[in-house]
Design an enzyme around this catalytic site. Structure first.
Site, PDB file in Angstrom:
ATOM      1  N   GLU A   1      59.248  15.398  75.232  1.00  0.00           N
ATOM      2  CA  GLU A   1      58.029  16.215  75.281  1.00  0.00           C
ATOM      3  C   GLU A   1      57.909  17.104  74.039  1.00  0.00           C
ATOM      4  O   GLU A   1      56.948  17.846  73.899  1.00  0.00           O
ATOM      5  CB  GLU A   1      58.032  17.105  76.529  1.00  0.00           C
ATOM      6  CG  GLU A   1      57.790  16.370  77.816  1.00  0.00           C
ATOM      7  CD  GLU A   1      56.310  16.282  78.175  1.00  0.00           C
ATOM      8  OE1 GLU A   1      55.447  16.549  77.310  1.00  0.00           O
ATOM      9  OE2 GLU A   1      56.034  15.934  79.331  1.00  0.00           O
TER      10      GLU A   1
ATOM     11  N   THR B   1      54.741  12.031  79.337  1.00  0.00           N
ATOM     12  CA  THR B   1      53.971  13.092  79.971  1.00  0.00           C
ATOM     13  C   THR B   1      54.402  13.152  81.424  1.00  0.00           C
ATOM     14  O   THR B   1      54.746  12.122  82.010  1.00  0.00           O
ATOM     15  CB  THR B   1      52.455  12.875  79.820  1.00  0.00           C
ATOM     16  OG1 THR B   1      51.760  14.009  80.345  1.00  0.00           O
ATOM     17  CG2 THR B   1      51.981  11.603  80.503  1.00  0.00           C
TER      18      THR B   1
ATOM     19  N   LYS C   1      55.880  13.374  70.877  1.00  0.00           N
ATOM     20  CA  LYS C   1      55.710  13.461  72.336  1.00  0.00           C
ATOM     21  C   LYS C   1      55.528  12.043  72.848  1.00  0.00           C
ATOM     22  O   LYS C   1      54.539  11.385  72.523  1.00  0.00           O
ATOM     23  CB  LYS C   1      54.501  14.335  72.679  1.00  0.00           C
ATOM     24  CG  LYS C   1      54.223  14.443  74.177  1.00  0.00           C
ATOM     25  CD  LYS C   1      53.090  15.427  74.424  1.00  0.00           C
ATOM     26  CE  LYS C   1      52.636  15.447  75.864  1.00  0.00           C
ATOM     27  NZ  LYS C   1      53.655  15.873  76.811  1.00  0.00           N
TER      28      LYS C   1
END
Length: 104
Positions: A74, A24, A21
Site C-alpha cells: 500500500e 487495495t 501501490k
C-alpha cells in the site's frame, strides 16, 4: 457502481501510476471483483479516470491480520495503513485484499 469500475482517493493516484501501490483493501461491498478482471480506475472525489488495472487476486483478511507486507504493498507503514482503514471503514473488521497491476 459499474462492475468494471473502482475508485481511489486522489492522494493514492501517483502511487498507483508509479507501481508503488499494488493492493487495495476493501469491505464486502467491493469483494466481488474477480482475478483477471480489468477495472477502470477513477478518483473518488471527482470521478476522473486515470488508469486501468487488472485484478490479480481477491483474498479475505481480518483487520488484525494486516501485516507489514500489506503496508508495503500500500506504500505505507503498518500504523498508517491501519489508521486509513479505520478512517474509511470504522465499523468493519473483515476485509478483502485486492491485488492488482497496471495495464495499458
Amino acid at each position: 457502481m459499474d462492475s468494471n469500475k473502482i475508485t481511489f482517493f486522489t492522494r493514492f493516484e501517483q502511487d498507483i501510476l508509479a507501481g508503488r501501490k499494488t493492493i487495495t483493501i476493501r469491505d464486502k461491498s467491493e469483494s466481488s471483483f474477480q482475478p483477471n478482471q480489468i477495472l477502470a480506475v477513477y478518483t473518488n472525489e471527482t470521478d476522473r479516470f486515470f488508469a486501468n488495472i487488472k485484478v490479480l487476486s481477491v483474498t479475505p483478511i481480518h483487520f488484525e491480520a494486516l501485516s507489514e507486507a500489506h503496508a508495503q504493498q500500500e506504500n505505507m507503514t503498518l500504523p498508517e495503513l491501519r489508521q486509513v482503514i479505520k478512517e474509511i471503514y470504522p465499523q468493519e473488521d473483515c476485509f478483502w485484499v485486492i491485488a492488482f497491476e497496471l495495464v495499458d
